[in-house]
Structure formats: structure tokens, C-alpha cells
Design a protein around this motif. Structure first.
Motif, mmCIF file in Angstrom:
data_model
loop_
_atom_site.group_PDB
_atom_site.id
_atom_site.type_symbol
_atom_site.label_atom_id
_atom_site.label_comp_id
_atom_site.label_asym_id
_atom_site.label_seq_id
_atom_site.Cartn_x
_atom_site.Cartn_y
_atom_site.Cartn_z
ATOM 1 N N LEU A 106 -7.204 34.049 -15.063
ATOM 2 C CA LEU A 106 -7.569 34.582 -16.381
ATOM 3 C C LEU A 106 -8.836 33.963 -16.967
ATOM 4 O O LEU A 106 -9.713 34.705 -17.434
ATOM 5 C CB LEU A 106 -6.395 34.425 -17.351
ATOM 6 C CG LEU A 106 -6.610 34.971 -18.764
ATOM 7 C CD1 LEU A 106 -6.906 36.465 -18.714
ATOM 8 C CD2 LEU A 106 -5.383 34.705 -19.638
ATOM 9 N N PRO A 107 -8.995 32.627 -16.998
ATOM 10 C CA PRO A 107 -10.220 32.063 -17.587
ATOM 11 C C PRO A 107 -11.492 32.536 -16.884
ATOM 12 O O PRO A 107 -12.493 32.850 -17.548
ATOM 13 C CB PRO A 107 -10.023 30.546 -17.422
ATOM 14 C CG PRO A 107 -8.556 30.372 -17.314
ATOM 15 C CD PRO A 107 -8.055 31.578 -16.587
ATOM 16 N N ILE A 150 -12.176 36.223 -17.906
ATOM 17 C CA ILE A 150 -12.708 36.354 -19.266
ATOM 18 C C ILE A 150 -14.135 35.844 -19.350
ATOM 19 O O ILE A 150 -15.016 36.489 -19.944
ATOM 20 C CB ILE A 150 -11.804 35.607 -20.272
ATOM 21 C CG1 ILE A 150 -10.438 36.302 -20.369
ATOM 22 C CG2 ILE A 150 -12.467 35.549 -21.651
ATOM 23 C CD1 ILE A 150 -9.457 35.587 -21.267
ATOM 24 N N LEU A 151 -14.396 34.681 -18.754
ATOM 25 C CA LEU A 151 -15.723 34.076 -18.843
ATOM 26 C C LEU A 151 -16.788 34.946 -18.183
ATOM 27 O O LEU A 151 -17.841 35.219 -18.781
ATOM 28 C CB LEU A 151 -15.699 32.692 -18.181
ATOM 29 C CG LEU A 151 -17.018 31.905 -18.225
ATOM 30 C CD1 LEU A 151 -17.388 31.600 -19.674
ATOM 31 C CD2 LEU A 151 -16.898 30.614 -17.420
#
Length: 370
Positions: free
Chosen positions: A235-236, A239-240
């Protein structure tokens, strides 16, 4: 009634890789969303920034994911069918509906030229094959057919292995990146070269799908892909990368800026975005939720071929006949109808012997009237 319209019961009984239908369902919804958004034009992006941001955020991986999913099944399908039958089936399910629905769409756009956004000319019938980017969504079907065909030919005649295909695809992508910069720096779009450019650009994603197929399709790895921990880890990064992709494109006022000016970012954005959607699809399969996405995903090709006729018609009815110009209302109606109407049309056609509207051969897993 719902089962008669969408054939949901039979689709949900299918046990072969349900996550694939989930992934295709999510992706085709994003595709239809973008085309509805583009059809509205500045009205949506100027006043409703959230609609524009959503469109840009999911732009990087939608089409590469379709190519990657197709590549996932190449090896097993090619081994089963061989070259002639493989190409025949690709023609039947990909190029044939492009020709049928492309001709219908162009004809209606010519007839209704005072009501549609497109400026059509008779030459556009030929452009379906040589310059498909001129005909809205049909470039993808054109590119997928020729990518798959070239991939199969190189596998059969030159005995290219998977790694060689990936190297070849990477070389094509690098060449397309160079072409992209030259064209965009001169105020042009590289797809003006015709269908060859999209084949060069997206071939690597098809090859990547083939490369990872043994890992992704292996039951031994099912536990990893259906782990919530895996999704949280990804997920990170998702998103990034998507945030930077989106902000860059919006700052330049061009959805294609990263794709054609920063290809080194486009590759990770497409792969990470696609991998995250695949991971979410595995989780949805495990949890047995949002099953309507599976039904949508099964119909994704038919939705892709026919949806623009529906979304354009919806926009015309709202703005020209009903006098409704409120973008969220048009977006909602266009998205819903653009997905459901093609699904209904496909099932009605198949049940009444008109499967030829979507394929040159009758569907192998659906009872049809002959």
C-alpha cells in the motif's frame, strides 16, 4: 431477472482464477470512468477537482494491467492451441469486435456529427487498423491483438523464451521512449506513427505478465497473494508512486506527460499499480465479497467494445434533451449505464443467436442459438 440479464449465476460458479475477473472488473470500471470524464470535458475538471484527481490517479496502470493479465495466460494457451489456432482465437475475440463496434461507432458519429464530440471522416474506417488512436478506445484492442500475434510468432518461429521476450519488449519500450520524447518535444503525440507505436510501448507489459505467470498462477503462492499483510506492505509504495505520478501530470496539465516524458517512472507506476490491484483481487476472492465485480470483469471485453456508444448517448440525452449539465449526475449515469448496458446487450445477443456482434466464433462456455 438479474441472472437473465447478466448471467451472474453461471459466472460466479466458475472456479478458474476468480481473482482475474475481479481485476478485470476493477480495471474496466476505471476505464469507463475515464471515458465518461473525458466526454464531459472541462466542466468536470474545472469545477470538480476531485473527479479530475481520481481520473489522473488511476491512469498509470489501467491499460498496462490488461496487457499483463493477457500475458499471464499466454504460455498455457499457446501450448494448448499452437500458432494458427491461437491467432484465430485472438482475431475472433479481439480484432473482430474492434471492427464490428468500431464501424458502428464511426458510422453513428458521422450521422450524428452535430451532437458528438468527435470530428469523424470516412478515412477513420481505415484508421481502425492503421491509426486506432484516432478512434477513441479502440487503440487498445488493436494493440493487444498485434502484441499477442507478434509475441506468438516470435515464440513459434524464432523460439523466443520468456526471458528473451522480456529483453525484446524492454528494447521496444526504450525505443518507444526515445520516440515519445522526440514527438512530444515537437508538440506532437507519438501515436501519430500509428498502431506500431502502441505495440512497441505495451509489448513489455505483455511479456512481464508471461514472466511472472508461473509465480502468480501457482497454487503454492496463493497464501502469499491472499494475505492482508501483503496488501499492507504494498500500500505505501502504491500510494507514493501514484501520488507522484498524479501530481506530475496535473502540474503539467497533461495526463500523458509521465508516460511519454518520464518513462522511467511510468514502468514502476504501472507495475506497482497493477500488482496492487491484483493483490486486492486475490483478497476479494478469498473474502467472497463484491461479487458483482467478477460479473463485470467477465464482460470486460464486451464493455470495452461497446461502452463509448452508451456513455456518449447518455451525455447527449442529459445535455441536449433533458438540459442537465451537472457533471456528477452525468458521470454517475454514464458510468452505470456504460457498464450495465453492454453486459445486458451481450447476454441478449448470445441468447438470440447474435453472438457474432462480439465474436466471429460462438462463445465456448455459453449455450447459444445457432
Amino acid at each position: 431477472m438479474k441472472d437473465r440479464l447478466f448471467n451472474a449465476t453461471r459466472i460466479l460458479r466458475r472456479s478458474r482464477y476468480p481473482w482475474v475477473d475481479y481485476a478485470r472488473g476493477i480495471t474496466i470500471i476505471l476505464v469507463v470512468y475515464r471515458h465518461v470524464f473525458e466526454g464531459i470535458g472541462g466542466g468536470a475538471s474545472g469545477e470538480y477537482r476531485a473527479l479530475e484527481y481520481f481520473n489522473a490517479f488511476f491512469f498509470s496502470f489501467r491499460m498496462p494491467l490488461f496487457f499483463m493479465i493477457s500475458g499471464l495466460f499466454f504460455s498455457q494457451t499457446f501450448a494448448k492451441n499452437g500458432l494458427p489456432l491461437y491467432i484465430k482465437k485472438r482475431f475472433s475475440t479481439i480484432l473482430y469486435p474492434l471492427l464490428i463496434w468500431g464501424v458502428m461507432q464511426i458510422t453513428l458519429q458521422l450521422v450524428l456529427k452535430n451532437y458528438v464530440n468527435a470530428n469523424r471522416q470516412p478515412i477513420d474506417y481505415i484508421n481502425l487498423l492503421i491509426k486506432p488512436r484516432e478512434i477513441e478506445q479502440f487503440w487498445y484492442l488493436n494493440a493487444l491483438f498485434f502484441v499477442a500475434t507478434l509475441y506468438a510468432i516470435l515464440t513459434h518461429y524464432l523460439k523466443f523464451k520468456v526471458k528473451q521476450q522480456l529483453i525484446f519488449g524492454s528494447a521496444l519500450f526504450i525505443a518507444s521512449a526515445f520516440i515519445s520524447k522526440v514527438y512530444t518535444n515537437n508538440g506532437k503525440y507519438p501515436w501519430e506513427l500509428g498502431f506500431i507505436f502502441d505495440v512497441m510501448f505495451f509489448y513489455v507489459f505483455f511479456a512481464f505478465g508471461d514472466v511472472v505467470s508461473k509465480v502468480v498462477l501457482s497454487q503454492k503462492n496463493y497464501r502469499i497473494f491472499t494475505s492482508f499483510k501483503t496488501a499492507l506492505i504494498m500500500l505505501p509504495a502504491f500510494i507514493l508512486v501514484q501520488y507522484f505520478f498524479t501530481e506530475t501530470n496535473l502540474a503539467k496539465g497533461n495526463d500523458y506527460f509521465v508516460q511519454y516524458q518520464m518513462p522511467a517512472l511510468y514502468i514502476p507506476a504501472a507495475v506497482i499499480g497493477g500488482a496492487f490491484i491484483v493483490c486486492i483481487s486475490f483478497l476479494l476472492e478469498k473474502w467472497q465479497v463484491l461479487k458483482f465485480l467478477r460479473v463485470i470483469g467477465y464482460h470486460s471485453l464486451y464493455i470495452y467494445a461497446a461502452h463509448l456508444l452508451v456513455t456518449a448517448g447518455t451525455r447527449i440525452i442529459f445535455t441536449k434533451l433533458l438540459g442537465i449539465t451537472y457533471p456528477p449526475a452525468i458521470m454517475t449515469a454514464g458510468l452505470f449505464l456504460g457498464i450495465t448496458i453492454p453486459m445486458i446487450l451481450y447476454n441478449i445477443a448470445v441468447r438470440n443467436g447474435a453472438w457474432w456482434l462480439f465474436s466471429s466464433m460462438p462463445p465456448p462456455d455459453v449455450p447459444v442459438k445457432r
